[in-house]
Every structure is written in structure tokens, then in C-alpha cells.
Design an enzyme around this catalytic site. Sequence first.
Site, PDB file in Angstrom:
ATOM      1  N   ASP A 228      -3.890  32.688  12.789  1.00  0.00           N
ATOM      2  CA  ASP A 228      -4.728  32.924  13.961  1.00  0.00           C
ATOM      3  C   ASP A 228      -5.970  33.736  13.597  1.00  0.00           C
ATOM      4  O   ASP A 228      -7.084  33.440  14.044  1.00  0.00           O
ATOM      5  CB  ASP A 228      -3.932  33.664  15.043  1.00  0.00           C
TER       6      ASP A 228
ATOM      7  N   GLU B 112      -5.608  25.217  17.754  1.00  0.00           N
ATOM      8  CA  GLU B 112      -4.824  25.720  16.631  1.00  0.00           C
ATOM      9  C   GLU B 112      -3.411  25.149  16.690  1.00  0.00           C
ATOM     10  O   GLU B 112      -2.671  25.359  17.651  1.00  0.00           O
ATOM     11  CB  GLU B 112      -4.756  27.251  16.686  1.00  0.00           C
TER      12      GLU B 112
ATOM     13  N   GLU C 145       1.917  21.999   8.508  1.00  0.00           N
ATOM     14  CA  GLU C 145       1.484  21.262   9.696  1.00  0.00           C
ATOM     15  C   GLU C 145       0.724  19.995   9.319  1.00  0.00           C
ATOM     16  O   GLU C 145       0.859  18.963   9.982  1.00  0.00           O
ATOM     17  CB  GLU C 145       0.636  22.193  10.567  1.00  0.00           C
TER      18      GLU C 145
END
Length: 464
Positions: free
Chosen positions: A449, A268, A298
Site C-alpha cells: 500500500d 490495488e 497476484e
Amino acid sequence: ACLYAYLRPASAVFDNRKAFEGFSAFVGHPPGEGPRRFAVGLNSCVDLIVPAVEVFEKLGATGEVTPTDNEAISSLKELQESFSFFFQKGGAGERFVSDAELFQDIVTAARKVKSGRSFVGGNAALMGLTIQKKAKVLPEPEEVIPVLMGGGYGPELKDMLPNMTLIAEAELSIDDYHVILEYPKDTEWGGLRSPRANRFIISHDLTNARMKTLEMFEPAVADFKPDVVILSGLHMLEGAEKDYRSKRVEEFALMLQSIPKKTPIHFELASMAHKDFLKEISEKVFPYVDSIGLNEQELELLVDAVGGGPHVSLVNKASIADTAKVSETLFWMLKTFTGPESRLSRVHFHSLTFHTIGHVEDTWANTRRAVAAGSWTCSTRACQNENLTFDQVTLQLQSSFPVSTSSPPLTLNLDAKQGSVGWSRGGVDFHLAPVYICNSPQSTVGLGDSISATGLFYSVFNGR
């Protein structure tokens, strides 16, 4: 590109309420086959979750600064600059505070905010907690889903994780704390207004920033024998010296290579500022993991770091991810980082309005349900309500949307009876699920998450 048969005809009338009812019914089905034993690492802590503006008021910080994306924070001015940089676009951010005294001042201010609360923190611990909560959706609910948590833990965090397997050598005398500066949509601060609810995370903990549990994790995984290994925390190295950072990344990669190829590894990503560091991770880590989770910020930084991607920006003027640009960039990512010398076969992308899982064909199964379940987890966690109703959420994704503007152009349509839509392109299978956005979010931390962990819980790895 070819479409799966479950797409609705473009001429059909789209009913938002029926779509919500169909989506919630779809994700309510049992998950089917999938992994049931997990190892998660390496970062964990206790989160102090507080309203950002109230903390800045306690610190006497007015926000009269120029928004700047600092790689690390060493002063109150730099904290305001970095926070403003993400706040102005409603983006999730995370940075290391290099000054221990400054961080302690921030923690002191945060503890003075009456509405603040403590919770399990760190990508590893949060993903482990999400997985264990899935026990109730199994056809024959288990009392506890086995999870090995490979991060450090002090007395407070240990009490928060009573059902996890913890590494004895990773126990700390004092907990590491992260401060989560949350804000709702349309918050005003420093002459700026947030376009959406989100959070900015700051920390000064050397357990995670030095990955001190790395060497303990490898033998623990070998003994535990998980079905899936889920890892994060490399972003915590960003504030370290370059040589040390590179050394730890190489040691992290060596640990990955010790895990049998039959056991899938998910990595992750998290908010970063240093594109050279991200490029190093892509070169040294990506080849040794099977799956990667990330968001639009990201993914944009990865394109900038590596070069050669089809799009520089993946969002529109309202900072909302573009379905076609994201899909084309995920295709580029899988084609760039997969191959005979790489384990990578899957990417799980998440944004405010939609999530997409792309994987090399035949390598993963149950993806349609996995991406929808991840989206639903995002909604229920944000609202802190497992029984959402139609009036508590909003569907911002249009019922018809492009996923490719070239080679060839392709537009898909949401189906009110299905949780996601799918298509194939050049040996890669994609599934996209809309997000029912919480109208009054009660939590913004840990959403990525929870999304990735849920997706893995529903996914079946077939191998390469």
C-alpha cells in the site's frame, strides 16, 4: 526495444555503496508536479500486529498440517494450513475467517502477546496515511495533504486519523479488527522455515467484507473533487456467497464509471485464492481504472485466471521474482487489458528485490522518480527509519539483469547515479528500481500500500 540514455555502460564497475548513496540522493529530491488531493477507499480497520509463532503458541497450534491455500478459514486447522502455505515461501497472504467465534479466540490470543501493537489498518486507510506523510517532502511543506478516507471507522481508528476527511455515515460504534501474523526471516514453525520476513492477515469484519461504505463513497468523492482516486478492498468479498460477490463487483464498477475520466483511478489488488473471482474482477473492473498495483503472487494468479500469459511462474527456486519474466508478463497484461474500451494505462508491480512501473507511452509522466520513491518508501517503512544507512540494507538485485529474453532479448545495468532504469517496448514505457532490502525489518504490513501510494504521489497523469 530502445534504452534511455541514462543507462550505464555494461563494462562499468558497480560499487554497491556508491549506488546506495546515489539512490538515496535521487529519491531525496522534491517530487515535482503531481496530485495533491486524494480520495482513498474502501477498506479500513484497526490492525493487531503480533508475532505469528507466539499467537499460535497461545492457541496451542503446532503447525503439524499440510500447507493448503484455503479460500476462507473456518477452523484452527485451516488457519494453520493457510498460514503454512504462505509461510513456507515467505509470501504475503490474507484470508477471511468465516467463523466469528474462532476469530474472537484468535483476537483474544493476540491481545495476550505482550509485544503486540495496534495500528491503522486496511488498504485505504494505510494508503491515505502514507500520502499525508509526504507533506514534508514538498518544496513548500503543507500542514496537511487533503485525503478523503472512504472506509468505516470506529472510536479507536478515528483517533488514529485526526487529519483525514471521514464520511459521517461510515462511523461505527465498534472498530473492525484484523490480526497481522508477522514473522522474521528464518523463523521455524511446524517443521518449516521462512525464507524471508513477511505477514499473514486474517479478519472477520462484515463492514469491509460487504463493502458497506460503497454507496457512501460515490457522493463523497463528487463533493471532495480529488486529483486521484485510490481503491482497494474487493478481495474482502472473497468469503461471500458467489451471487452477492458478483452483485457488489458490478455495483463497484458502476461507481467507477461515475468518476470523471480526467480523474485517474488506481486499483490495488491484494492476496486472493479464488481465480474465478479474480477473472471476474479483471473483466468488470479493470476497464474502468487507469492504474493497477500488484505483486508477483497476484500477477501469477491473474495469469492463471485469465490464461494466455507468457509465463506460469514468475519466481526462481528461492521465490524471488525474475526480472525478465515479470517484465514480459507486465507487457502482456498491458496489451491484454488496454484498448479503446478501457481506461487502463498503467501497472505498478512490487516485489522483494525490485519494483517496475509500466504504462502506455505518453499517458503518465515522472515515472522514473515515482518507481524509485516507492522502492525507498518500502525500505524506510520496513526498517521504521527515515534515515537509512548502507549497513542497514542489502541490494539483492544483480547490477546487470535481463528484462526480456525474446522479441528482442534485452539486458540492463543499474546506474549508481540514478534511481531507476528505463526501456520501451511496443508502445509501453517501463521503469525499474531496485529495492534496498531492510536487514532487520521492524514492519511487514502495509508495504504494498505504501509503495503504490507513494508512486501515485509522484506520478503525473496525462490522460489517454
